[in-house]
Design a protein around this motif. Structure first.
Motif, PDB file in Angstrom:
ATOM      1  N   THR A  38       0.832  -1.211   0.000  1.00 32.50           N
ATOM      2  CA  THR A  38       0.000   0.000   0.000  1.00 32.50           C
ATOM      3  C   THR A  38       0.866   1.260   0.000  1.00 32.50           C
ATOM      4  OG1 THR A  38      -1.596  -1.221   1.315  1.00 32.50           O
ATOM      5  CG2 THR A  38      -1.888   1.164   1.215  1.00 32.50           C
ATOM      6  N   GLY A  79      -1.221  -1.513  -3.987  1.00 28.00           N
ATOM      7  CA  GLY A  79      -0.426  -0.349  -3.646  1.00 28.00           C
ATOM      8  C   GLY A  79       0.397   0.041  -4.859  1.00 28.00           C
ATOM      9  N   TYR A  80       1.608   0.539  -4.623  1.00 24.54           N
ATOM     10  CA  TYR A  80       2.465   0.965  -5.737  1.00 24.54           C
ATOM     11  C   TYR A  80       3.209  -0.234  -6.291  1.00 24.54           C
ATOM     12  CZ  TYR A  80       1.255   5.529  -4.045  1.00 24.54           C
ATOM     13  OH  TYR A  80       0.545   6.634  -3.675  1.00 24.54           O
ATOM     14  N   ASP A  96       3.872  -1.696  -9.357  1.00 24.28           N
ATOM     15  CA  ASP A  96       4.861  -1.690 -10.450  1.00 24.28           C
ATOM     16  C   ASP A  96       6.203  -1.131  -9.992  1.00 24.28           C
ATOM     17  OD1 ASP A  96       2.895  -2.687 -12.012  1.00 24.28           O
ATOM     18  OD2 ASP A  96       2.399  -0.787 -12.987  1.00 24.28           O
ATOM     19  N   ILE A  97       6.102  -0.053  -9.224  1.00 28.23           N
ATOM     20  CA  ILE A  97       7.314   0.608  -8.757  1.00 28.23           C
ATOM     21  C   ILE A  97       8.044  -0.289  -7.765  1.00 28.23           C
ATOM     22  CG2 ILE A  97       8.192   2.598  -7.477  1.00 28.23           C
ATOM     23  CD1 ILE A  97       5.636   4.102  -8.440  1.00 28.23           C
ATOM     24  N   VAL A 110       4.087  -8.708 -10.041  1.00 30.10           N
ATOM     25  CA  VAL A 110       2.889  -7.997  -9.604  1.00 30.10           C
ATOM     26  C   VAL A 110       1.701  -8.923  -9.769  1.00 30.10           C
ATOM     27  CG1 VAL A 110       1.310  -6.091 -10.121  1.00 30.10           C
ATOM     28  CG2 VAL A 110       3.782  -5.741 -10.263  1.00 30.10           C
ATOM     29  N   GLU A 126      -2.445  -8.842  -9.775  1.00 37.54           N
ATOM     30  CA  GLU A 126      -3.628  -7.983  -9.727  1.00 37.54           C
ATOM     31  C   GLU A 126      -4.640  -8.577  -8.752  1.00 37.54           C
ATOM     32  OE1 GLU A 126      -4.225  -5.101 -11.199  1.00 37.54           O
ATOM     33  OE2 GLU A 126      -2.389  -5.016 -12.410  1.00 37.54           O
ATOM     34  N   GLU A 133      -8.062  -7.428  -5.855  1.00 34.10           N
ATOM     35  CA  GLU A 133      -9.049  -6.385  -5.599  1.00 34.10           C
ATOM     36  C   GLU A 133      -8.941  -5.850  -4.182  1.00 34.10           C
ATOM     37  OE1 GLU A 133     -12.970  -7.422  -7.033  1.00 34.10           O
ATOM     38  OE2 GLU A 133     -12.138  -8.102  -8.949  1.00 34.10           O
ATOM     39  N   GLU A 175      -7.751  -3.216  -1.375  1.00 33.62           N
ATOM     40  CA  GLU A 175      -7.701  -1.761  -1.493  1.00 33.62           C
ATOM     41  C   GLU A 175      -6.699  -1.084  -0.568  1.00 33.62           C
ATOM     42  OE1 GLU A 175     -11.726  -0.798  -0.630  1.00 33.62           O
ATOM     43  OE2 GLU A 175     -12.331  -0.979  -2.724  1.00 33.62           O
TER      44      GLU A 175
END
Ligand SMILES: [Zn+2]
Lengths: 340, 525
Positions: free
Chosen positions: A134, A300-301, A303-304, A318, A320, A322, A324
């Protein structure tokens, strides 16, 4: 066949035919904690920690749920599962999965700093670690909670001296109780929004001690709130409910308050940086402590953070999902509205 | 600088005007004259010259923060503010100090003459001893562009509270071409005489957008109507044989518009005209874009001047024969203005024509002609109004034309900044060109948080490709895009460029096939 897979329903263990924190309806679900994005309605069977269960049951109603203690081993189709403290909220767990010598850990949401309320986070060694991120950016570094609560109590004291009501928002499950437990009640009384007090009642019933709170009701006179503090969920901040407190100072407690833009865009007077998720140093410390080689980042972030991990020598991907994270602290959560 | 940092935090933590005024007035009381003047300067966007490039600062911050540069840049993208990103990326301070605001400004100024390595050494030395809040301010000062969320008006109110002087007198004294290096708090604010500074403009009177119906304004005879021209609001001053041109942003722009030079001889001394700096050729206004290209240039060449010649479209007369006539009623000022323009008799000074109307219905019809006349709408000014300072309601209103709109398909999405860093808020839109979707604009504002939340969830599930922070998505959703103007553009794939595009609503009722076409868009040219 991997020990855990990522399916459209959620994180899946094929060997045990069971999901972890699925976001679509499934037959069997292991639940890390009671937040709405992790513990959803409609599964046929739930398994959670003993201390997470009451809230999950309160929120989801009549469900079939079994519980385990932290560290207790549970075998499903020969796969070994165990729940370990995640330090996120009361009852929150990381789920460890072991099969034929291979170990995976699903972090759920977690936080390294001990807050005196949630069971303290425990590092669990594994080969593959599925982690949230996150706040996976180096700009997110939390101050010790003692400092944050000192600021919150000072703000309360100041408002009191100006004849104001202090209203502080935080997610009604977890953040609210952590705040309540750390308020200096020599300043005044703690009032609670219904959504918060309902959770408080559930938690007290399971034998957890919580500072004294009073539910806000229509019967209480406006004058009686002056000098005291009211704890409410974020969704209440923009609602007509807030109008009964006047004169008022509004505060928001959230990790997002780290950024000036976020603080300014809230129509609040004060933003306190207080999160139930790990910060950047914590995230890196936790990953290191797992000794895992493969890291999956969920929300959260992503990709970075993945790129950072790869440069640090990890195998990282990464996923994907759901989930939050703390997003519901800033956008209106439907569920909290329904509880009002 | 701790006291200034405290002020900044106080200002930043409240949205209430009165709390801000009080905090600022208190600060003025506590600070010494030098810090006081620098604070006034910063709050009126006068800042020390930039002595270190932002590129260097980024490198040093990443290095000291022990993160790779790309990660610093990603953080910057999320935070949206360089000074803040740097402050948040650095390790905790190593020692303590409490030097004044002026000390650190002098420190920053002194960097200009140094070699790169010495600069780095000094900046790191500063970072090591400043706390979080001070670092942010130091970084803001060194990178320029310090916006504190305090308007000039609010600052003037606080100054008035502190000095006991009148607000409009203070506002006037603060204008002009001063810096803390050329004056002192005493000279500028306390003992200054307006006639000391020939270049000093008056604060602009700014109109609010008309809120209700025009007819609610009452009797038409009480109002003067003019076109709202689409240039740069400016003030032209002739005093003592010298000419000064100020833009609304309080910038002295005399050199950018050599066309006006001739007016220094043709207008009498002691004349101040409020008007629109307007690109104008062959009897009609040109597009605002031409003016923008002109402002961007360092040197205004003959070629630039012939491509985008300007006139001053005169709206009002503020000073005449050396006398401040702002208190005279509009109708009287207008008469004097008409006389002044006629007497000057030069094509570069034009009189903004009065739009005559006998009833509001007739004026609405005039307003409908705005676009063909290259104007933005109608200005309404009460005939008996004086010329006020700043944005005030009641006597002046702008009655702009409704924006142009087009229905477009969203094809790219990008994460927002700050609070919205986890939401997709920046979108690229396309219109149909046969079977193809041609991107023609970006737009970000206009949706509610709830809608951004919904679109974010959708974007995550319907990503086709990722390019850094940008994702291409399945063409599906249609949005209505509103904009103020449209021009041909060679730089854009679609061949057009929009002015002030924004999302006006989410057309959930429309399938993508029913979005507009490139021909529809070009028909608005
Ligand atoms: Zn959670």
């Amino acid at each position: 066949m991997a020990l855990l897979e990522f399916r459209k329903e959620g994180i899946y263990c094929p060997a045990a035919d069971i999901y972890i924190d699925p976001w679509r309806r499934v037959k069997r679900a292991l639940i890390t904690h009671g937040h709405a994005d992790h513990s959803r309605w409609g599964h046929q069977y739930y398994l959670s920690t003993t201390s997470a269960m009451p809230v999950i049951k309160y929120r989801l109603g009549d469900i079939r749920i079994e519980t385990v203690a932290y560290g207790e081993k549970k075998y499903i189709n020969g796969v070994q599962f165990s729940f370990h403290p995640a330090g996120h909220i009361l009852g929150s767990a990381q789920i460890r999965v072991e099969h034929k010598g291979e170990v995976w850990v699903v972090s759920g949401d977690y936080k390294i700093e001990e807050d005196g309320f949630a069971e303290a986070y425990e590092a669990v060694k594994c080969h593959s670690f599925i982690t949230e991120c996150t706040f996976g950016l180096p700009i997110y570094k939390w101050k010790p909670q003692q400092e944050v609560f000192q600021a919150i109590n000072q703000w309360w004291q100041q408002n009191k001296s100006e004849g104001k009501v202090s209203v502080l928002s935080g997610y009604s499950l977890g953040k609210a109780q952590r705040i309540i437990q750390n308020l200096d009640t020599s300043i005044g009384k703690i009032y609670t929004h219904g959504a918060v007090e309902n959770v408080n009642e559930v938690i007290r019933q399971q034998g957890v001690r919580l500072q004294e709170t009073t539910r806000v009701t229509a019967a209480i006179h406006k004058k009686d709130f002056i000098g005291h503090i009211v704890i409410c969920p974020p969704s209440a901040m923009g609602s007509p409910w807030i109008k009964k407190f006047k004169p008022v100072s509004l505060g928001v407690a959230s990790g997002w308050m780290m950024l000036r833009g976020a603080r300014r865009r809230r129509a609040a007077d004060r933003g306190f940086v207080l999160s139930d998720h790990v910060d950047w140093p914590g995230l890196n410390q936790a990953i290191k402590a797992t000794e895992a080689e493969r890291i999956f980042v969920t929300h959260g972030y992503t990709d970075i953070f993945k790129r950072w991990l790869i440069e640090e020598g990890y195998e990282a991907e990464v996923v994907e999902t759901e989930y939050e994270g703390e997003l519901s602290e800033i956008t209106d959560s439907k569920e909290e509205k329904a509880e009002e | 600088m701790k006291r200034f940092a405290q002020l900044f935090t106080q200002l930043d933590q409240t949205t209430k005007i009165n709390t801000k005024v009080n905090a600022l007035a208190h600060y003025f009381q506590d600070a010494d004259d030098k810090d006081r003047l620098w604070t006034v300067a910063i709050l009126s966007h006068r800042r020390p010259k930039r002595t270190v490039t932002t590129t260097l600062l980024r490198h040093w911050a990443a290095e000291y923060g022990n993160i790779p540069l790309w990660l610093f840049e990603e953080s910057y993208h999320v935070v949206g503010d360089l000074a803040e990103t740097i402050a948040l990326s650095l390790p905790p301070k190593e020692s303590d100090q409490d030097q004044s605001l002026s000390y650190w400004i002098d420190f920053i100024k002194s960097l200009g003459a140094l070699e790169e390595e010495e600069k780095q050494e000094k900046v790191l030395w500063a970072w090591r001893q400043l706390d979080d809040a001070e670092r942010f301010i130091f970084n803001k000062l060194i990178t320029g562009g310090f916006r504190i969320g305090v308007s000039q008006k609010l600052m003037v109110r606080a100054l008035a509270k502190y000095t006991g002087m009148e607000e409009n007198i203070l506002a006037h004294r603060l204008m002009g071409d001063w810096t803390p290096d050329t004056t002192t708090f005493q000279d500028l604010i306390i003992t200054a005489d307006p006639s000391d500074d020939l270049s000093k403009p008056y604060p602009f009177y700014l109109a609010y957008a008309l809120e209700g119906e025009a007819q609610d304004l009452g009797m038409p005879e009480a109002w003067q109507a003019e076109r709202k021209w689409d240039g740069i609001r400016g003030q032209l001053i002739v005093r003592n044989g010298e000419l000064f041109v100020w833009s609304r942003g309080e910038e002295l722009v005399t050199d950018k518009f050599p066309e006006y030079k001739v007016l220094a001889e043709r207008l009498p001394n002691g004349t101040v005209i409020d008007g629109e700096i307007l690109p104008f050729k062959d009897g009609q206004p040109l597009t605002f874009n031409l003016l923008q290209t002109r402002i961007g240039r360092k040197n205004v060449t003959k070629a630039v001047m012939s491509k985008a010649p300007v006139v001053l479209m005169a709206y009002d007369l503020l000073e005449w024969a050396g006398e401040d006539i702002r208190q005279k009623p509009m109708a009287e000022r207008r008469k004097l203005l008409e006389y002044a323009v006629a007497d000057c008799h030069h094509e570069v000074l034009m009189l903004s024509p009065i739009v005559s109307f006998s009833n509001w219905e007739a004026l609405a019809q005039e307003r409908a002609k705005s676009r063909e006349l290259h104007s933005e709408g109608i200005m309404l000014k009460r005939k008996d109004s004086d010329y006020k300072a700043g944005r005030k309601k009641g006597d002046w209103w702008k009655w702009k034309i409704d924006p142009l709109t087009i229905d477009a398909v969203m094809i790219y999405a990008q994460r927002g900044h700050g609070r919205r860093a986890n939401l997709y808020t920046d979108f690229t839109f396309a219109v149909w060109d046969g079977e193809l979707l041609v991107p023609f604009t970006k737009a970000y504002s206009g949706l509610t948080d709830k809608e951004f939340g919904a679109i974010t969830a959708w974007v995550k599930k319907n990503t086709v490709e990722r390019f850094g922070p940008v994702r291409s998505v399945t063409p599906h959703h249609v949005f209505e895009i509103a904009f103020e103007g449209i021009n041909l553009s060679k730089r854009h794939k679609s061949g057009v460029a929009l002015r002030f595009p924004r999302i006006s609503r989410w057309r959930k009722d429309k399938p993508k096939e029913e979005a507009n076409t490139l021909d529809d868009l070009k028909s608005l040219l």
